[in-house]
Scaffold this motif. Structure first.
Motif, PDB file in Angstrom:
ATOM      1  N   LYS A   1      -4.415  -8.155  -1.925  1.00 18.70           N
ATOM      2  CA  LYS A   1      -3.485  -7.246  -2.601  1.00 18.70           C
ATOM      3  C   LYS A   1      -4.129  -6.611  -3.831  1.00 18.70           C
ATOM      4  CE  LYS A   1       1.120  -6.886  -4.590  1.00 18.70           C
ATOM      5  NZ  LYS A   1       2.369  -7.586  -4.969  1.00 18.70           N
ATOM      6  N   LEU A   2      -4.836  -7.419  -4.616  1.00 23.52           N
ATOM      7  CA  LEU A   2      -5.505  -6.897  -5.803  1.00 23.52           C
ATOM      8  C   LEU A   2      -6.622  -5.937  -5.420  1.00 23.52           C
ATOM      9  CD1 LEU A   2      -5.794 -10.143  -7.997  1.00 23.52           C
ATOM     10  CD2 LEU A   2      -4.219  -8.224  -8.313  1.00 23.52           C
ATOM     11  N   ALA A   3      -7.341  -6.275  -4.345  1.00 20.97           N
ATOM     12  CA  ALA A   3      -8.467  -5.444  -3.909  1.00 20.97           C
ATOM     13  C   ALA A   3      -7.984  -4.073  -3.434  1.00 20.97           C
ATOM     14  CB  ALA A   3      -9.226  -6.149  -2.798  1.00 20.97           C
ATOM     15  N   TYR A   4      -6.938  -4.045  -2.597  1.00 25.04           N
ATOM     16  CA  TYR A   4      -6.438  -2.764  -2.090  1.00 25.04           C
ATOM     17  C   TYR A   4      -5.816  -1.938  -3.213  1.00 25.04           C
ATOM     18  CZ  TYR A   4      -7.340  -3.814   2.798  1.00 25.04           C
ATOM     19  OH  TYR A   4      -7.953  -4.074   3.997  1.00 25.04           O
ATOM     20  N   THR A   5      -5.146  -2.614  -4.134  1.00 24.05           N
ATOM     21  CA  THR A   5      -4.537  -1.908  -5.262  1.00 24.05           C
ATOM     22  C   THR A   5      -5.607  -1.214  -6.107  1.00 24.05           C
ATOM     23  OG1 THR A   5      -2.657  -3.427  -5.362  1.00 24.05           O
ATOM     24  CG2 THR A   5      -3.136  -2.162  -7.346  1.00 24.05           C
ATOM     25  N   GLU A   6      -6.674  -1.944  -6.428  1.00 25.46           N
ATOM     26  CA  GLU A   6      -7.737  -1.381  -7.258  1.00 25.46           C
ATOM     27  C   GLU A   6      -8.472  -0.255  -6.522  1.00 25.46           C
ATOM     28  OE1 GLU A   6     -11.479  -2.837 -10.073  1.00 25.46           O
ATOM     29  OE2 GLU A   6     -10.815  -4.115  -8.413  1.00 25.46           O
ATOM     30  N   ALA A   7      -8.770  -0.457  -5.223  1.00 24.22           N
ATOM     31  CA  ALA A   7      -9.511   0.550  -4.453  1.00 24.22           C
ATOM     32  C   ALA A   7      -8.704   1.839  -4.316  1.00 24.22           C
ATOM     33  CB  ALA A   7      -9.864  -0.002  -3.072  1.00 24.22           C
ATOM     34  N   ILE A   8      -7.389   1.719  -4.056  1.00 22.06           N
ATOM     35  CA  ILE A   8      -6.538   2.901  -3.911  1.00 22.06           C
ATOM     36  C   ILE A   8      -6.411   3.635  -5.243  1.00 22.06           C
ATOM     37  CG2 ILE A   8      -4.156   3.659  -3.479  1.00 22.06           C
ATOM     38  CD1 ILE A   8      -4.021   1.494  -1.292  1.00 22.06           C
ATOM     39  N   ARG A   9      -6.245   2.883  -6.322  1.00 25.10           N
ATOM     40  CA  ARG A   9      -6.153   3.515  -7.657  1.00 25.10           C
ATOM     41  C   ARG A   9      -7.447   4.274  -7.992  1.00 25.10           C
ATOM     42  NH1 ARG A   9      -2.146   2.402 -11.226  1.00 25.10           N
ATOM     43  NH2 ARG A   9      -0.599   0.820 -10.641  1.00 25.10           N
ATOM     44  N   ASN A  10      -8.577   3.683  -7.648  1.00 18.63           N
ATOM     45  CA  ASN A  10      -9.855   4.348  -7.923  1.00 18.63           C
ATOM     46  C   ASN A  10     -10.023   5.611  -7.081  1.00 18.63           C
ATOM     47  OD1 ASN A  10     -10.680   2.521  -9.885  1.00 18.63           O
ATOM     48  ND2 ASN A  10     -11.679   1.162  -8.411  1.00 18.63           N
ATOM     49  N   ALA A  11      -9.570   5.554  -5.815  1.00 19.65           N
ATOM     50  CA  ALA A  11      -9.642   6.743  -4.960  1.00 19.65           C
ATOM     51  C   ALA A  11      -8.740   7.856  -5.500  1.00 19.65           C
ATOM     52  CB  ALA A  11      -9.246   6.388  -3.531  1.00 19.65           C
ATOM     53  N   MET A  12      -7.583   7.472  -6.010  1.00 12.78           N
ATOM     54  CA  MET A  12      -6.619   8.440  -6.542  1.00 12.78           C
ATOM     55  C   MET A  12      -7.137   9.172  -7.791  1.00 12.78           C
ATOM     56  SD  MET A  12      -3.612   8.965  -5.082  1.00 12.78           S
ATOM     57  CE  MET A  12      -2.551   8.267  -3.817  1.00 12.78           C
TER      58      MET A  12
ATOM     59  N   THR B   1     -13.973  -3.971  -0.945  1.00  8.67           N
ATOM     60  CA  THR B   1     -12.920  -3.176  -0.313  1.00  8.67           C
ATOM     61  C   THR B   1     -13.133  -1.717  -0.698  1.00  8.67           C
ATOM     62  OG1 THR B   1     -11.368  -5.031  -0.448  1.00  8.67           O
ATOM     63  CG2 THR B   1     -10.428  -2.842  -0.132  1.00  8.67           C
ATOM     64  N   LYS B   2     -13.165  -0.837   0.308  1.00  5.36           N
ATOM     65  CA  LYS B   2     -13.414   0.577   0.072  1.00  5.36           C
ATOM     66  C   LYS B   2     -12.339   1.406   0.773  1.00  5.36           C
ATOM     67  CE  LYS B   2     -18.399  -0.333   0.133  1.00  5.36           C
ATOM     68  NZ  LYS B   2     -19.683  -0.042   0.829  1.00  5.36           N
ATOM     69  N   GLU B   3     -11.686   2.288   0.028  1.00  6.47           N
ATOM     70  CA  GLU B   3     -10.614   3.114   0.580  1.00  6.47           C
ATOM     71  C   GLU B   3     -10.831   4.601   0.241  1.00  6.47           C
ATOM     72  OE1 GLU B   3      -8.126   1.932   2.557  1.00  6.47           O
ATOM     73  OE2 GLU B   3      -9.170   0.001   2.396  1.00  6.47           O
ATOM     74  N   ILE B   4     -10.548   5.449   1.220  1.00  5.48           N
ATOM     75  CA  ILE B   4     -10.566   6.901   1.032  1.00  5.48           C
ATOM     76  C   ILE B   4      -9.195   7.437   1.436  1.00  5.48           C
ATOM     77  CG2 ILE B   4     -11.558   9.106   1.799  1.00  5.48           C
ATOM     78  CD1 ILE B   4     -14.177   7.622   2.308  1.00  5.48           C
TER      79      ILE B   4
ATOM     80  N   THR C   1       0.820  -1.216   0.000  1.00 10.15           N
ATOM     81  CA  THR C   1       0.000   0.000   0.000  1.00 10.15           C
ATOM     82  C   THR C   1       0.855   1.269   0.000  1.00 10.15           C
ATOM     83  OG1 THR C   1      -0.195  -0.324   2.393  1.00 10.15           O
ATOM     84  CG2 THR C   1      -2.056  -1.010   1.028  1.00 10.15           C
ATOM     85  N   SER C   2       1.923   1.291   0.806  1.00  8.35           N
ATOM     86  CA  SER C   2       2.748   2.501   0.891  1.00  8.35           C
ATOM     87  C   SER C   2       3.478   2.779  -0.419  1.00  8.35           C
ATOM     88  CB  SER C   2       3.758   2.373   2.038  1.00  8.35           C
ATOM     89  OG  SER C   2       3.099   2.308   3.280  1.00  8.35           O
ATOM     90  N   THR C   3       4.066   1.742  -1.006  1.00  7.52           N
ATOM     91  CA  THR C   3       4.785   1.939  -2.270  1.00  7.52           C
ATOM     92  C   THR C   3       3.821   2.330  -3.384  1.00  7.52           C
ATOM     93  OG1 THR C   3       4.654  -0.469  -2.614  1.00  7.52           O
ATOM     94  CG2 THR C   3       6.713   0.408  -1.736  1.00  7.52           C
TER      95      THR C   3
END
Length: 280
Positions: A119-130, A91-94, A45-47
């Motif tokens: 890993k795939l879920a957090y990657t996709e959610a973070i990209r969508n938030a960005m 998975t939902k990220e803000i 997530t950090s990278t």
């Protein structure tokens, strides 16, 4: 048609506001471990966050790798926060950004993913938030205002009791004013009263404590260095001596031995030695 135009205007206004907020900051600080994770850089997530911010034109740095100007002024950077709003099925990220006073200045839209693998879920959610940052054309506005210097030198006037020419001579050394007539009886003692102020006892300065994993950064000052942590906070000031790699501190000495730095000091007659990790 009216609603469409209104939507465009609102979106444009939101974009301009967000952009102007980001332009006031030189760095985006990325934690090595976000609050909602147990491990450092869990699921990458950090990278990922640092990579996406850099890709969008921001100057993203890790929290343990501050540039020199950010060490001296933490308010040059915004801290990234990751808010996990995940449910059982998605998975939902803000992503939010906070200034040096922990005040939130921007928050993205919620990014979602229905991937089952973490890993795939957090990657996709973070990209969508960005994607909320896609409308922002970031450009750092370096402050150009010069500091305001105020001088009161000409405003200070000295008053001397001896120069109070309007005061009768009989009153200058008079310590008691008394009037006793049939109509008026007054008595006023002008003699100075002894103060009951007690000077506070001098506190014994505490010895700085250092952990074995802590990294200190040496910043040059007059006749020596100040050692600061990543906060940045000044932890110790040391001063030059005539011996190479030996510095004086308020409560001990700092010296190098076999490529390592040691801080020695006494506490109640007992000698203590601490190994320090210092980057010059």
């Amino acid at each position: 048609m009216k609603y469409y135009i209104l939507f465009i205007l609102l979106a444009f206004s939101y974009s301009v506001t967000a952009q102007s907020v980001f332009d006031d900051y030189k760095y985006i600080i990325v934690p090595k471990k976000f609050d909602n994770f147990k491990k450092e850089n869990q699921y990458k997530t950090s990278t990922l966050v640092k990579h996406l911010l850099t890709e969008k034109g921001f100057n993203a740095v890790y929290e343990d790798a501050f540039p020199e100007d950010l060490l001296l002024n933490r308010c040059l950077g915004l801290l990234v926060r990751l808010h996990d709003k995940s449910s059982m099925f998605s998975t939902k990220e803000i992503i939010s950004f906070e200034d040096c006073g922990s005040k939130e200045i921007y928050r993205t839209e919620e990014g979602k993913s229905k991937e089952k693998e973490y890993k795939l879920a957090y990657t996709e959610a973070i990209r969508n938030a960005m994607k909320s940052l896609d409308v922002i054309n970031y450009s750092y506005n370096k402050p150009t205002n010069k500091p305001l210097v105020v001088s009161y030198k000409k405003d200070v006037k000295k008053l001397s009791l001896e120069d109070t020419s309007d005061t009768p001579k009989s009153m200058k050394k008079q310590v008691v004013i008394q009037e006793a007539t049939q109509e008026t009886q007054t008595y006023k003692n002008l003699e100075p009263v002894a103060s009951n102020y007690k000077k506070p006892s001098k506190k014994i300065e505490k010895i700085q404590s250092f952990s074995a994993e802590e990294v200190l950064y040496a910043q040059e000052i007059e006749n020596g260095y100040q050692l600061v942590d990543s906060t940045p906070k000044v932890r110790l000031k040391v001063y030059n001596t005539s011996v190479k790699d030996v510095y004086l501190a308020k409560q001990g000495i700092l010296f190098a031995k076999e490529g390592k730095w040691f801080y020695e000091y006494y506490v109640e007659g007992s000698l203590h030695t601490k190994e320090l990790t210092i980057k010059f």
